[in-house]
Design a protein around this motif. Structure first.
Motif, short mmCIF file in Angstrom:
data_model
loop_
_atom_site.label_atom_id
_atom_site.label_comp_id
_atom_site.label_asym_id
_atom_site.label_seq_id
_atom_site.Cartn_x
_atom_site.Cartn_y
_atom_site.Cartn_z
N GLY A 92 0.96 -1.38 -0.04
CA GLY A 92 0.04 0.22 -0.11
C GLY A 92 0.76 1.38 0.02
O GLY A 92 0.39 2.46 -0.30
N ALA A 93 2.39 1.02 0.07
CA ALA A 93 3.05 2.36 0.22
C ALA A 93 3.03 2.96 -1.17
O ALA A 93 3.15 2.10 -2.17
N HIS A 112 11.98 -4.74 -9.69
CA HIS A 112 12.19 -5.15 -8.13
C HIS A 112 11.03 -5.06 -7.22
O HIS A 112 11.05 -5.51 -6.08
N LEU A 113 9.92 -4.28 -7.76
CA LEU A 113 8.84 -3.95 -6.74
C LEU A 113 8.08 -5.05 -6.42
O LEU A 113 7.47 -5.95 -7.26
N PRO A 114 7.47 -5.31 -5.18
CA PRO A 114 6.58 -6.19 -4.80
C PRO A 114 5.17 -5.96 -4.99
O PRO A 114 4.87 -4.63 -5.36
N GLU A 115 4.15 -6.89 -5.07
CA GLU A 115 2.85 -6.74 -5.51
C GLU A 115 2.37 -5.51 -4.26
O GLU A 115 2.88 -5.67 -3.09
N GLY A 116 1.42 -4.78 -4.62
CA GLY A 116 0.71 -3.80 -3.63
C GLY A 116 1.48 -2.46 -3.54
O GLY A 116 1.05 -1.86 -2.57
N VAL A 117 2.73 -2.48 -3.99
CA VAL A 117 3.33 -0.98 -3.70
C VAL A 117 2.89 -0.22 -4.92
O VAL A 117 2.98 -0.70 -6.20
N HIS A 118 2.46 1.11 -4.85
CA HIS A 118 2.31 2.07 -5.83
C HIS A 118 3.55 2.84 -6.08
O HIS A 118 3.79 3.56 -5.57
N ASP A 157 -6.39 6.48 -6.55
CA ASP A 157 -6.31 7.25 -5.34
C ASP A 157 -4.78 7.45 -4.74
O ASP A 157 -4.64 8.45 -4.18
N ALA A 158 -4.15 6.52 -5.18
CA ALA A 158 -2.53 6.76 -4.81
C ALA A 158 -1.88 8.05 -5.59
O ALA A 158 -1.39 8.78 -4.87
N LEU A 159 -2.50 8.23 -6.94
CA LEU A 159 -2.04 9.27 -7.75
C LEU A 159 -2.63 10.58 -7.07
O LEU A 159 -1.88 11.69 -7.16
#
Lengths: 317, 317
Positions: A92-93, A112-118, A157-159
């Motif tokens: 969620g970060a 490199h990014l895990p699922e769920g990171v925006h 939402d993150a944007l």
């Protein structure tokens, strides 16, 4: 003001990182600000100045639990940093950056990014020719553009949250694609810096005119180039390495145009020169009208305006 | 202050001519200031503002009886003006100019001059990007260099008087040969202007990035070039037409260096880039130390200094 984020992690504590720390603290945009920097001296300086609450040697320790992570190091470091941070990133970060190129940054970070990171690439169009943790100030982003280049799958939402954060820092936010960003910056920023670095290099290497003379008479034009040619060498090395295609494209056009000017000078074609010089004057007017610069004449005399212009405004946009 | 000259004639009433009028009046450097300009509107404006005592349509009428005559028009006009003025020049008068090139100016003027007139080419290194009779102000020359390039037969007393006049205008005077002047200015002024004009032209012609975007994001570097690319088109056309050899020489070196940078970018030679970018930073430091610019960061924010720098000084040299 209600904090925009609970915990912000600043990766890199130079001009951008320290300015972010200052503005976050000044406006209360986060409950906690963590920072990381490779050098122990930089981390100590950051704590002494107080624009972070805690510092960490390991980037993974810095981002643990953070809900906004901002990469503020030269773009050449991003791939390795993403790899180091990935396991510690909170689901969620939001992860963003302040790099001057976007396509290569996405290639470096995304795998490199895990699922769920925006992950939302960003670029605040703000800076000075100074660098390091002592160069930052809270007003750096005020009235400046910040470009965000969301990916096709970016969460709305993150944007919106990231946009609101930059606006709270004083910026106006513009959204565009990463490709277009890299072209726009190649002409407005990267090529101007390359040319400035180049002419300062050429001038230093002359045998017929001494460096002392170049410096002495620099107010006649040369000086304006030295300011941007004083920007951080590693940051700019990385920008050119990472926006190669767009920079080479713009440089090709520049060189072509310059060859044509050179020909006009050699053959005494005054009309061609005058036509170009008249056209370029109009561009300057548009820049002043759009608030991107002040009309004050700038011949080494900040604050001594001519009769027809106003005093330089404190804030220009 | 005791007047330096009885009667000064200003040929051309643009930025330089009007600034000279203002500073002469302010410090009482002459009993009478006459002016000439091709356009009636300019002559009227000059009289209205009051930086001259009388104006003349014919340059010969303007210089009649003057003991100091200063050419302040674009250098391309000098030959014809010298021819027109020659019969009216007073024996013992000093004739000088404010042109940015010196060798071709000497060729243009010298053949027309009568015996007994002291011709001393000059060049105040001062200006703004504004032009016209309303652009001038008395402080333009304050703390700036003025280069004089006396000829082998120049009278020592005349040179001393002209030097004292420029010093009274606030300038520091440097003496050099015309050839050397043209080389020094080619690198410190003419090449920077050429490159600035060129990149602004290149940017306006792009299809992939709109002019609106270039203007919007100009604060990232491009903007610094537009200021000097807004300088007077006719004046600059004439400079390039009249300092061809030196400009082509410097441009050749610049292009060679740029090709080598281009190659470094194409082949990913980060070390070459970083080395150059580090070297150019030192030149900037020297310019600040020599008082030719202020250390204030200049990112569209005149007057908002960073923590580590002082407020911009009102006078820099």
């Amino acid at each position: 003001m209600k904090p925009h984020f609970d915990h912000v992690a600043l990766i890199g504590l130079g001009l951008i990182g320290s300015s972010l720390g200052h503005v976050i603290k000044q406006h209360g945009l986060a409950r906690r600000v963590s920072g990381t920097a490779r050098s122990a001296a930089t981390r100590e300086t950051a704590m002494r100045i107080g624009f972070v609450d805690d510092v960490h040697e390991d980037p993974a320790d810095c981002v643990r639990g953070a809900d906004l992570v901002i990469l503020c190091t030269p773009v050449g470091t991003f791939a390795k940093l993403a790899e180091q941070m990935a396991p510690a990133l909170k689901p969620g970060a939001i992860l963003t950056d302040a790099g001057s190129v976007k396509c290569s940054v996405i290639e470096a970070i995304k795998p490199h990014l895990p699922e769920g990171v925006h992950f939302i690439p960003g670029h605040p169009i703000a800076g000075t020719e100074y660098s390091g943790p002592e160069a930052g100030f809270a007003e750096l982003f005020e009235g400046r553009w910040c470009i965000l280049t969301p990916l096709p799958d970016t969460d709305d939402d993150a944007l919106a949250r990231l946009k609101a954060f930059w606006e709270a820092c004083g910026s106006e936010v513009e959204i565009m694609t990463p490709d277009h960003h890299d072209l726009v910056l190649a002409i407005t920023s990267h090529l101007p810096h390359l040319i400035a670095y180049n002419i300062v290099g050429t001038a230093s290497d002359l045998e017929t005119v001494t460096e002392k003379e170049v410096i002495k008479f620099s107010a006649s034009g040369f000086r304006d180039f030295t300011r941007i040619a004083a920007s951080d060498p590693v940051m700019w090395r990385d920008i050119f390495m990472n926006n190669r295609e767009a920079v080479l494209e713009m440089l090709g056009r520049f060189t072509e145009d310059l060859a044509s000017l050179q020909r006009a000078i050699r053959w005494g074609d005054g009309q061609a020169l005058e036509e170009l010089f008249t056209r370029t004057r109009a561009v300057r007017r548009s820049i002043i009208e759009s608030g991107q610069d002040t009309p004050a004449p700038d011949f080494g005399r900040h604050g001594v305006p001519s009769q027809e212009t106003e005093k330089p405004a404190k804030k220009t946009a």
